[in-house]
Design a protein around this motif. Structure first.
Motif, PDB file in Angstrom:
ATOM      1  N   ALA A 187      36.181  13.021  52.877  1.00 57.13           N
ATOM      2  CA  ALA A 187      36.085  14.031  51.826  1.00 57.13           C
ATOM      3  C   ALA A 187      35.295  15.232  52.335  1.00 57.13           C
ATOM      4  O   ALA A 187      34.274  15.074  52.999  1.00 57.13           O
ATOM      5  N   ASP A 188      35.777  16.427  52.035  1.00 53.55           N
ATOM      6  CA  ASP A 188      35.067  17.647  52.383  1.00 53.55           C
ATOM      7  C   ASP A 188      34.990  18.545  51.156  1.00 53.55           C
ATOM      8  O   ASP A 188      35.981  18.692  50.435  1.00 53.55           O
ATOM      9  N   LYS A 189      33.816  19.137  50.923  1.00 47.95           N
ATOM     10  CA  LYS A 189      33.637  19.978  49.741  1.00 47.95           C
ATOM     11  C   LYS A 189      34.452  21.264  49.822  1.00 47.95           C
ATOM     12  O   LYS A 189      34.714  21.914  48.812  1.00 47.95           O
ATOM     13  N   GLY A 190      34.841  21.649  51.043  1.00 47.60           N
ATOM     14  CA  GLY A 190      35.703  22.807  51.237  1.00 47.60           C
ATOM     15  C   GLY A 190      36.997  22.395  51.893  1.00 47.60           C
ATOM     16  O   GLY A 190      37.497  21.289  51.682  1.00 47.60           O
ATOM     17  N   CYS A 246      44.513  27.519  48.896  1.00 47.77           N
ATOM     18  CA  CYS A 246      44.229  28.924  48.622  1.00 47.77           C
ATOM     19  C   CYS A 246      44.618  29.778  49.826  1.00 47.77           C
ATOM     20  O   CYS A 246      44.999  29.264  50.881  1.00 47.77           O
ATOM     21  N   LEU A 247      44.521  31.095  49.664  1.00 48.50           N
ATOM     22  CA  LEU A 247      44.922  32.013  50.716  1.00 48.50           C
ATOM     23  C   LEU A 247      44.096  31.835  51.989  1.00 48.50           C
ATOM     24  O   LEU A 247      44.617  31.970  53.095  1.00 48.50           O
ATOM     25  N   ALA A 248      42.804  31.552  51.831  1.00 48.69           N
ATOM     26  CA  ALA A 248      41.955  31.382  53.012  1.00 48.69           C
ATOM     27  C   ALA A 248      42.440  30.233  53.883  1.00 48.69           C
ATOM     28  O   ALA A 248      42.354  30.301  55.113  1.00 48.69           O
ATOM     29  N   ASP A 249      42.936  29.177  53.259  1.00 49.12           N
ATOM     30  CA  ASP A 249      43.445  28.037  54.026  1.00 49.12           C
ATOM     31  C   ASP A 249      44.576  28.477  54.955  1.00 49.12           C
ATOM     32  O   ASP A 249      44.650  28.048  56.114  1.00 49.12           O
ATOM     33  N   ILE A 250      45.457  29.313  54.442  1.00 50.62           N
ATOM     34  CA  ILE A 250      46.597  29.787  55.226  1.00 50.62           C
ATOM     35  C   ILE A 250      46.156  30.758  56.314  1.00 50.62           C
ATOM     36  O   ILE A 250      46.441  30.585  57.500  1.00 50.62           O
ATOM     37  N   PHE A 251      45.459  31.810  55.922  1.00 56.43           N
ATOM     38  CA  PHE A 251      45.197  32.911  56.842  1.00 56.43           C
ATOM     39  C   PHE A 251      44.066  32.639  57.826  1.00 56.43           C
ATOM     40  O   PHE A 251      44.060  33.178  58.929  1.00 56.43           O
ATOM     41  N   LEU A 252      43.102  31.801  57.438  1.00 62.30           N
ATOM     42  CA  LEU A 252      41.947  31.571  58.295  1.00 62.30           C
ATOM     43  C   LEU A 252      42.041  30.293  59.112  1.00 62.30           C
ATOM     44  O   LEU A 252      41.358  30.181  60.145  1.00 62.30           O
ATOM     45  N   THR A 302      37.395  47.270  42.062  1.00 58.66           N
ATOM     46  CA  THR A 302      37.843  46.081  41.345  1.00 58.66           C
ATOM     47  C   THR A 302      36.728  45.531  40.486  1.00 58.66           C
ATOM     48  O   THR A 302      35.574  45.494  40.893  1.00 58.66           O
ATOM     49  N   ASN A 303      37.032  45.142  39.285  1.00 54.31           N
ATOM     50  CA  ASN A 303      36.028  44.616  38.364  1.00 54.31           C
ATOM     51  C   ASN A 303      35.887  43.111  38.465  1.00 54.31           C
ATOM     52  O   ASN A 303      34.915  42.535  37.978  1.00 54.31           O
ATOM     53  N   ASP A 304      36.883  42.478  39.106  1.00 53.57           N
ATOM     54  CA  ASP A 304      36.867  41.021  39.149  1.00 53.57           C
ATOM     55  C   ASP A 304      36.161  40.568  40.423  1.00 53.57           C
ATOM     56  O   ASP A 304      36.732  40.564  41.497  1.00 53.57           O
ATOM     57  N   LYS A 305      34.873  40.189  40.309  1.00 51.03           N
ATOM     58  CA  LYS A 305      34.084  39.756  41.454  1.00 51.03           C
ATOM     59  C   LYS A 305      33.910  38.248  41.471  1.00 51.03           C
ATOM     60  O   LYS A 305      33.026  37.724  42.132  1.00 51.03           O
ATOM     61  N   ARG A 306      34.742  37.544  40.709  1.00 53.61           N
ATOM     62  CA  ARG A 306      34.605  36.092  40.679  1.00 53.61           C
ATOM     63  C   ARG A 306      34.859  35.511  42.061  1.00 53.61           C
ATOM     64  O   ARG A 306      35.780  35.906  42.748  1.00 53.61           O
ATOM     65  N   SER A 307      34.035  34.540  42.440  1.00 51.20           N
ATOM     66  CA  SER A 307      34.171  33.923  43.759  1.00 51.20           C
ATOM     67  C   SER A 307      35.359  32.982  43.768  1.00 51.20           C
ATOM     68  O   SER A 307      35.598  32.250  42.813  1.00 51.20           O
ATOM     69  N   ALA A 308      36.092  33.002  44.867  1.00 54.20           N
ATOM     70  CA  ALA A 308      37.192  32.054  45.013  1.00 54.20           C
ATOM     71  C   ALA A 308      36.645  30.682  45.347  1.00 54.20           C
ATOM     72  O   ALA A 308      35.576  30.545  45.915  1.00 54.20           O
ATOM     73  N   LEU A 309      37.408  29.676  44.986  1.00 56.39           N
ATOM     74  CA  LEU A 309      37.048  28.310  45.372  1.00 56.39           C
ATOM     75  C   LEU A 309      36.853  28.224  46.878  1.00 56.39           C
ATOM     76  O   LEU A 309      35.926  27.593  47.372  1.00 56.39           O
ATOM     77  N   CYS A 310      37.728  28.894  47.626  1.00 56.98           N
ATOM     78  CA  CYS A 310      37.713  28.776  49.078  1.00 56.98           C
ATOM     79  C   CYS A 310      36.623  29.607  49.731  1.00 56.98           C
ATOM     80  O   CYS A 310      36.441  29.538  50.935  1.00 56.98           O
ATOM     81  N   ALA A 311      35.910  30.442  48.983  1.00 57.03           N
ATOM     82  CA  ALA A 311      34.827  31.221  49.582  1.00 57.03           C
ATOM     83  C   ALA A 311      33.622  30.366  49.834  1.00 57.03           C
ATOM     84  O   ALA A 311      32.752  30.763  50.572  1.00 57.03           O
TER      85      ALA A 311
END
Length: 569
Positions: A44-47, A495-501, A560-569
């Protein structure tokens, strides 16, 4: 690797033999070692998998030449053995790398090296030709019985300047030896993971799954849905690297401080003059402060690093502006005529070296070796085996060590080794890649260039992607729509980070654009069933992550007004 099936199985039966916390390269390694012995093991990994230090290495697979002056001969010997195994077991991602050391003195470093070896001083000094010659001779001796690459050679000043005209003209000589590099370390870790769950029905893995202590014992928290599941392992393996102490606190394992990690930051630079100046070599050099730095060609760009700075909170690590300046200053020392413009830095990244706790005033002297320690059972918590230290090159032997200790604790025996076990697309790797690619191209009506590209990305697993590459290509990219869709469907992308990073090298090689991000987001959103608002939140959060962590600013984030953190951040 079906997430819903894995969660359903754990709901039905929370009793397992081993829980591995941490999906980096060492966690995946011990997971593989245990699973192949038939152990009921959950990772299990938290990220995401390989999203911490395993995504931020210098991309070197090496023995550690400079560790010799610390007296870490056993580590260097072990690292060279594991380097050579990776050259055989993962030839699609690990390849030889000619490495050149610029030398500016002849005798310097001899006296200082001796007193440093005896522990009488901690500070580095410039290493002269004789010290470097001694180290490289030992390097060659360690690999003499299984010679895979040429032995080292020295060049005088004239030959050095002829070969590398842009190098600092104050140079006296140079030495060239061979180590190796890894093109896609995150994919190599993922392939090990997929191989394992395919080969062992008792092995299950989850990303975005945190482990915490509750009044009743341990719980697995699905951070995608916030569902909490009880878990009752007989043994825990803490393989979270720089997060080991934080993980022990989270699960209630009472232990003294184990980790004392340092941060290593790197830049990816798109500068044709620098790329050409390297001549295909890595340059392994000393900055003026004695710190070892590297630069080498990486996926058409140049990787430059690194720093070595103590850190307290591994979750807050990133490449800061002063580190960027330090790295560029080090480059100016070795190639003084080459200037890097701001817009030529296409990516930056930083990771935490999982070093053991140390009070040493000089971080370069902290041991790089690895070992394991048990935290004994307490209350509802079983024994916890902590994997301390380690470097990427030795992940297999470190995982083997931890698995052997776990097996002994469980009263089980080892039945299978991994020394010669090919990884993912390294299986049946062709002795003649040109012929193999020509056959792949003919069979699937691809260009020869495309076939080579797929072999580099996936090894022999490219056959599973080849039939999709005739699909529409993604905008401003050499990836196809079908290729990315298959990765999303099969590789636990959340999420996008999984793909691109991590699943691709698009971000690290400077290939991102808003058009490409939007096209991939459409594929991901369709697969996940996201509505417009969910997709927009994911897009914004990924752009924030890119700008904050990697210095990649693709939009005016201030608007941008939406500064919510992504799960993948």
């Amino acid at each position: 690797m079906n997430r819903n099936e894995t969660l359903a199985a754990l709901r039905e039966r929370p009793d397992i033999a081993v829980l591995v916390i941490g999906g980096g390269i060492n966690g995946i390694s011990v997971f593989r070692e245990l699973a192949l012995q038939g152990v009921d093991v959950v990772l299990a990994d938290k990220g995401d998998y390989c999203s911490g230090a395993s995504a931020a290495l210098s991309r070197m697979v090496h023995g550690g030449l400079r560790y010799l002056e610390n007296g870490e001969f056993k580590l260097v010997r072990e690292s060279l053995v594991e380097r050579d195994r990776l050259l055989k077991n993962a030839p699609h991602y690990v390849a030889p790398l000619p490495t050149t050391v610029p030398i500016f003195d002849t005798f310097s470093g001899i006296a200082n090296g001796a007193v440093r070896f005896l522990g009488l001083t901690r500070r580095p000094s410039r290493r002269g030709a004789l010290v470097i010659k001694a180290g490289l001779t030992m390097y060659d001796l360690f690999t003499a019985a299984r010679r895979l690459m040429p032995t080292h050679q020295f060049r005088g000043r004239t030959d050095t300047l002829k070969t590398w005209p842009a190098i600092n003209s104050a140079i006296r000589s140079s030495a060239t030896y061979y180590d190796a590099w890894v093109s896609r370390p995150e994919r190599l870790g993922l392939e090990m993971l997929f191989d394992t769950v395919t080969a062992a029905s008792s092995a299950r893995a989850l990303n975005y799954a945190a482990v915490a202590s509750t009044d009743a014992g341990l719980a697995l928290i699905d951070t995608l849905t916030e569902e909490t599941l009880p878990l009752r392992p007989q043994l825990i393996v803490n393989a979270t690297g720089g997060w080991i102490d934080l993980t022990n606190n989270a699960i209630g394992a009472t232990a003294q401080k184990m980790m004392g990690g340092t941060k290593g930051s790197h830049l990816i630079v798109d500068n044709a003059e620098l790329y050409d100046a390297l001549g295909g070599h890595m340059v392994y050099y000393e900055n003026e402060d004695g710190r070892i730095c590297i630069l080498f060609p990486y996926l058409g760009k140049v990787l430059i690093g690194s720093t070595d700075i103590r850190v307290d909170n591994p979750d807050e690590v990133r490449c800061e502006d002063d580190e960027r300046s330090y790295i560029l200053q080090s480059l100016a020392f070795v190639f003084p005529s080459i200037v890097i413009a701001d817009n030529e830095i296409v990516f930056r990244f930083a990771g935490v070296r999982p070093l053991p706790a140390s009070e040493d005033s000089f971080t370069g002297r902290i041991p790089r070796d690895h070992f394991c320690e048990f935290v004994e059972p307490s209350g509802h918590l079983p024994a916890t085996l902590c994997m301390i230290g380690g470097k990427w090159t030795t992940f297999r032997s470190f995982g083997e060590m931890a698995a052997n200790m776990a097996l002994e604790r469980l009263g089980l025996n080892r039945s299978k080794g991994t020394e010669d076990l090919a990884i993912g697309g390294g299986r049946n790797f062709p002795a003649d890649p040109e012929k193999w690619c020509a056959s792949l191209a003919e069979q699937h009506r691809l260009s020869l260039e495309r076939a080579h590209m797929l072999l580099e990305r996936y090894g022999t697993s490219a056959e599973g992607f080849a039939q999709l590459t005739a699909d529409q290509m993604l905008p401003r990219s050499d990836y196809s729509v079908g290729e990315v869709r298959l990765i999303i469907e099969r590789e636990q992308v959340e999420c996008l980070a999984d793909i691109f990073l991590r699943r691709t090298t698009i971000a690290i090689s400077g290939g991102l654009s808003l058009a490409l991000i939007d096209a991939v987001l459409d594929i991901l959103a369709a697969h996940k069933g996201w509505d417009v608002d969910q997709a927009a939140t994911e897009r914004t959060a990924f752009l924030v992550l890119l700008a904050h962590q990697h210095g990649v600013d693709l939009s005016d984030l201030s608007q941008t007004n939406d500064k919510r953190s992504a799960l993948c951040a």
